[in-house]
Every structure is written in C-alpha cells, then in structure tokens.
Design an enzyme around this catalytic site. Sequence first.
Site, mmCIF file in Angstrom:
data_model
loop_
_atom_site.group_PDB
_atom_site.id
_atom_site.type_symbol
_atom_site.label_atom_id
_atom_site.label_comp_id
_atom_site.label_asym_id
_atom_site.label_seq_id
_atom_site.Cartn_x
_atom_site.Cartn_y
_atom_site.Cartn_z
ATOM 1 C CB SER A 52 -0.896 0.011 1.248
ATOM 2 O OG SER A 52 -1.566 1.242 1.381
ATOM 3 C CE1 TYR A 82 -4.634 -2.585 5.073
ATOM 4 C CE2 TYR A 82 -3.904 -0.343 4.611
ATOM 5 C CZ TYR A 82 -4.353 -1.578 4.165
ATOM 6 O OH TYR A 82 -4.490 -1.812 2.806
#
Length: 290
Positions: A183, A196
């Site tokens: 990400s 995360y």
Amino acid sequence: MTDPLTKYPRPPFPAQPQSFPGKTPKMEPEPDHGEESYKGAGKLTGKAALITGGDSGIGRAVAIAYAREGADVAIAYLPEEQADAEAVGQWIEKAGKRALLLPGDIKDAAFAREIVDRTAREFGRLDVLVNNAAFQEPNRGLDALDDAVFEKHFRTNVFGSFYATKAALAHLPPGGSVIFTSSVNSKHPMPTLMAYSATKGALSNMVLSLAQLLAEKGIRVNGVLPGPIWTPFIPSGMSQDAVKTFGSQVPFDRPGQPAELASAYVMLAAEESSYTSGALITVAGAMPVL
C-alpha cells in the site's frame, strides 16, 4: 481514449456503513473489477495462480484478469464471503478456465499450507502466488487500539503472507512469481490506520528481502502499492465522513477502481517481466510516493 480524471465516479459518495470485511453488492457505486472491460491477451496461458483475498476488491479484479489471460485461478477467502467468491468463480469459468474456491482464514498457518498444496494438486502446478488478503480497522488513538486488533492486523496481513509464500516454495518453478499487495501507506502511514500501515511497511520490506533471497531459485518477488481504491474495505473499515470524500486526496480527485490495478499484477506475473524482481509499483492516481 478516455480521460482518467472522469473515467470513474468521483466523490462525494453516499454514507454506506458495513461491517468488516464488507459486501461488494452493497457498495454505491458498485466497484468495477473488469467484469465487462478487461480484455485478455494470453499473457498467462497455461499457468496456475493462487490469489488470497480473491473474492472482492483488488483480488477479484486480478482473478478475472488472470483467467482472461489464460490462467487457471484459485481464490482463498473468508467463509462469510462465499457469495462473492462464487461470483468470481463464475467469471473465471466464463473465461474458459478452471476455478478453485478455498474458504478459510489465512491467519491459520495450516490453512495457508493447505490452499497452496491443494492449488498445486488440483491444477497440477503453481506458477503465481498473489498475497492479497488483508484486514483493516481504523484506530482513534494508541490507547484505544486493542491489543487483539493490533495482533489481528499482523497475523492476517503479514503472517498469512509469510505462511503462504513459504509453502509455495515447494511448488513454484524457476520463473514463478510471488506478488504482494502492499500500500502507499507503507511509505505514507496514516495515524488513523497505524496498525494497518505498519503491516504494509512490513510487506514492502518483505518484498525487497525475498526478491534477493529467492533470486537463486529463479523466483521473482514484487509488490503493488495501491492508493485509495474503491473496495469493500472502504465502507467497512473507515469512518463514513472519510467514505464520502474518499479519493479526493490524490491529484486525480477520485478513488481508483480495482480493474485499474489488474494490469500491474498481470505484468508482474508475465514472462515478459523476467528481469523484474524487487519492484514496488505504485498505482495511486498521481499521488507521489517516494
């Protein structure tokens, strides 16, 4: 030629609360996974792929693209996502390829080994592993971040990918490919997604380490760094205020659709990318990621 700024819906989006991991049909607008748009060119003919988290979002788009490129495709997913998974299986079969549906929890090392072994057994080979399954839950402050939730992030996103990759070594041939969904949060961590973001930083680091570690086996390891992508993660893992403006933070002023990432995963799995290993490819609507 289509203007990328106006190709897909732009915010504001309606509030649409869901519980994690979210359901694709409940999203408004519903994401595009390439069901009607992706055209294959035979880049993965004769190959077999396993995609974790393949029932929805990015994993679903990659599964559809891989099948249309000529690969048999296995998808792993949580049991509660059975309906979404069956829909993906139908798209794979419509492309004339074999689909294998594997419900379970990637946090379980035994399950991770089982899905790898079963894919290789059912298809007679395993050429591509896409570590895409993930968990995301926002946090307000460190003191409000439950220990079990923090651990769940790592057990799903990092441990699960490790288990599956390690198991795949028994089956991947020279020329095989392992692809991680990391990400942009690995480079630009968000305070509201601290756990995360930390797992995605770990995955990007694993890509760089594993690419070197597995080079002697002829196995390529790469990662994709998505920006804001319109998947069930968004309404189920973010505040509704964030959902309404989702995607407005990048220069394209809209979220990406899962279909817009599929070509990156195809490229990384294809024979034409035989010298590409240790790459982290950003797909983020012109967002600068250094």
